[in-house]
Every structure is written in C-alpha cells, then in structure tokens.
Motif scaffolding. Structure first.
Motif, PDB file in Angstrom:
ATOM      1  N   LYS A  81     -59.168  30.425 -49.542  1.00 41.91           N
ATOM      2  CA  LYS A  81     -59.818  29.491 -49.033  1.00 41.91           C
ATOM      3  C   LYS A  81     -60.930  29.199 -47.356  1.00 41.91           C
ATOM      4  CE  LYS A  81     -61.412  24.797 -49.067  1.00 41.91           C
ATOM      5  NZ  LYS A  81     -60.804  23.326 -49.282  1.00 41.91           N
ATOM      6  N   SER A  83     -60.446  32.128 -45.440  1.00 45.47           N
ATOM      7  CA  SER A  83     -60.435  33.554 -44.991  1.00 45.47           C
ATOM      8  C   SER A  83     -62.466  33.776 -44.656  1.00 45.47           C
ATOM      9  CB  SER A  83     -59.974  35.198 -45.342  1.00 45.47           C
ATOM     10  OG  SER A  83     -58.633  34.658 -45.215  1.00 45.47           O
ATOM     11  N   ASP A  84     -62.270  32.592 -46.033  1.00 45.02           N
ATOM     12  CA  ASP A  84     -64.226  33.114 -46.963  1.00 45.02           C
ATOM     13  C   ASP A  84     -64.821  31.963 -45.556  1.00 45.02           C
ATOM     14  OD1 ASP A  84     -63.893  34.603 -48.980  1.00 45.02           O
ATOM     15  OD2 ASP A  84     -63.020  33.040 -50.325  1.00 45.02           O
ATOM     16  N   GLU A  85     -64.404  31.282 -45.511  1.00 42.23           N
ATOM     17  CA  GLU A  85     -65.055  30.307 -44.469  1.00 42.23           C
ATOM     18  C   GLU A  85     -65.063  31.199 -43.097  1.00 42.23           C
ATOM     19  OE1 GLU A  85     -63.275  26.249 -43.250  1.00 42.23           O
ATOM     20  OE2 GLU A  85     -63.202  25.745 -45.579  1.00 42.23           O
ATOM     21  N   SER A  88     -67.805  33.675 -43.677  1.00 42.40           N
ATOM     22  CA  SER A  88     -69.138  32.889 -43.173  1.00 42.40           C
ATOM     23  C   SER A  88     -69.599  33.073 -42.089  1.00 42.40           C
ATOM     24  CB  SER A  88     -69.424  31.877 -44.546  1.00 42.40           C
ATOM     25  OG  SER A  88     -70.808  30.668 -44.055  1.00 42.40           O
ATOM     26  N   TYR A 162     -59.755  39.651 -41.732  1.00 45.73           N
ATOM     27  CA  TYR A 162     -60.250  38.503 -42.818  1.00 45.73           C
ATOM     28  C   TYR A 162     -59.960  38.804 -44.640  1.00 45.73           C
ATOM     29  CZ  TYR A 162     -60.643  34.765 -39.025  1.00 45.73           C
ATOM     30  OH  TYR A 162     -60.681  34.444 -37.562  1.00 45.73           O
ATOM     31  N   LYS A 166     -57.165  37.877 -46.999  1.00 48.47           N
ATOM     32  CA  LYS A 166     -57.212  37.386 -48.199  1.00 48.47           C
ATOM     33  C   LYS A 166     -56.525  38.236 -49.082  1.00 48.47           C
ATOM     34  CE  LYS A 166     -60.688  36.425 -49.859  1.00 48.47           C
ATOM     35  NZ  LYS A 166     -62.833  36.998 -49.757  1.00 48.47           N
TER      36      LYS A 166
END
Length: 222
Positions: A81, A83-85, A88, A162, A166
């Motif tokens: 979660k 890493s996705d932020e 972005s 990142y 993941k």
C-alpha cells in the motif's frame, strides 16, 4: 538501508520584477538586452513555481520510505500500500520536473536573442559584462540539462525500488544494492543542484552589474 537525502534549493532568475524607469546612457543595445533579460525572468516563472511542490513531494516520499523501513517485510500488505503511494508521488514529481524543463527551455529560447544583441553593444565595458553574462547563462543551461537527466534517473531508480519492495520474495541483498544505486544517483543530483545554484547566483549578480554599467535606472517592483 537509507536513501540519501538532499535539500533541493534551486534559485531562479526570478527575484522580483526589475523595472526600467529611465536610462542614463542611451545605448539602444543595452535597453534591448534589458528587455531580453527580463523576458527570461518571465519565462522562468513556471520553473520557480515548481520548486516548493517538488520539495514537498520529495519529503512525502522520504517519509513513506521511512515508514516502510520501520515496518519490516513481514507486514507485506501495508508495504504494498505504501509503495503504491510512493509510486504515485514519483509520477507527480516527474510531471513537475517536466514543467520545470519546459520553462527552462522557454527561458533558453528567449535568451538566444542576447547573443546577437551583445554584439551590437559598442561600449567596451558594457560589452565585457554582457559577454560574461552570456557565458554564465550558457553554462547554467548546460548544468540544468545535466541535473534534469540525473533527476530523471533518480526517479527511475526510486520506482524500481518500490516495485522491488512490493515483491514479497525480494532478497535483502537486492534491496541493499538498489538503495546503494539510488544513493549514488542522488549524490550526483545534489552536486548538479549545487552547481546550478552557483551559476544562478553568478548570473543574477552579473546581470545587476551589467545594468549598472549600462547606466540603467532600475527599481524593484515588490
């Protein structure tokens, strides 16, 4: 593991509008040069506006990285979660950098006019200042191009890190290797950032020296 942290402080040629309220020496080329240099200020306004948002995004991403390191790999769902932020944020940083590059390119286009104008200046002292100014700005543009390339490489390395984080089965050694690569890239970014700031400071100082030598009567619009 830690990511190299640098303070991104980029000075621009935008430091308050300088108004021409009269000219003691009626050298036409000097007034034309003044107009070009102030058009450069306007062209870099967009560049100036990207700096604070970039610094903010860099801090946000660094905070996310620190959170991930505090979690440990066992809390994989939370790492994914975060890493996705971070991914972005990296894309937002890339967009701001592109706006910065476009602004500097617009500045470069405006400044090209100075090359011909400086050759029209007949007073030797003014011509010398104009030549020095032109050389400094040429070097400044070159360094910004190098800085941008290094920064884009840093963003790509950030992204790779990142994506690795993941992957639940990624090894510590691979992560360590990627962080080392990232730190080395940011060191280069830091060095180019410092060099760019130095050229910008030199340019701003030399521009005012040229205005003074040309007998331009100026005032700040603050």
């Amino acid at each position: 593991m830690s990511i190299f942290s640098f303070k991104r402080i980029i000075f621009s040629v935008f430091a308050g509008m300088i108004l021409l309220s009269g000219c003691i020496n009626k050298e036409p080329a000097a007034e034309k040069m003044y107009q070009v240099l102030e058009d450069v200020v306007e062209a870099e306004r967009e560049f100036e506006e990207q700096q604070k948002p970039l610094v903010s995004l860099e801090k946000q991403e660094k905070d996310i990285y620190n959170q991930i390191m505090a979690l440990g790999m066992k809390q994989h769902d939370e790492i994914v979660k975060l890493s996705d932020e971070a991914l972005s944020i990296i894309e937002k940083r890339r967009e701001l950098l592109q706006k910065e590059i476009e602004s500097i390119n617009a500045s470069k286009t405006e400044f090209k006019k100075a090359k011909e104008i400086k050759n029209e200046i007949t007073i030797s002292a003014q011509k010398k200042k104009a030549e020095e100014l032109f050389m400094i700005m040429t070097d400044r543009y070159k360094v910004h191009s190098q800085l941008s390339k290094e920064y884009l490489m840093a963003l790509d390395s950030d992204k790779d890190l990142y994506i690795m984080l993941k992957n639940e089965s990624v090894s510590y050694d691979k992560l360590e290797e990627q962080v080392t690569k990232l730190n080395n890239t940011y060191q280069k970014v830091f060095e180019k950032n410092e060099e760019f700031n130095d050229y910008t400071a030199q340019y701003n100082e030399k521009k005012l020296e040229f205005y003074k030598e040309a007998g331009l009567n100026l005032k700040n619009d603050e």
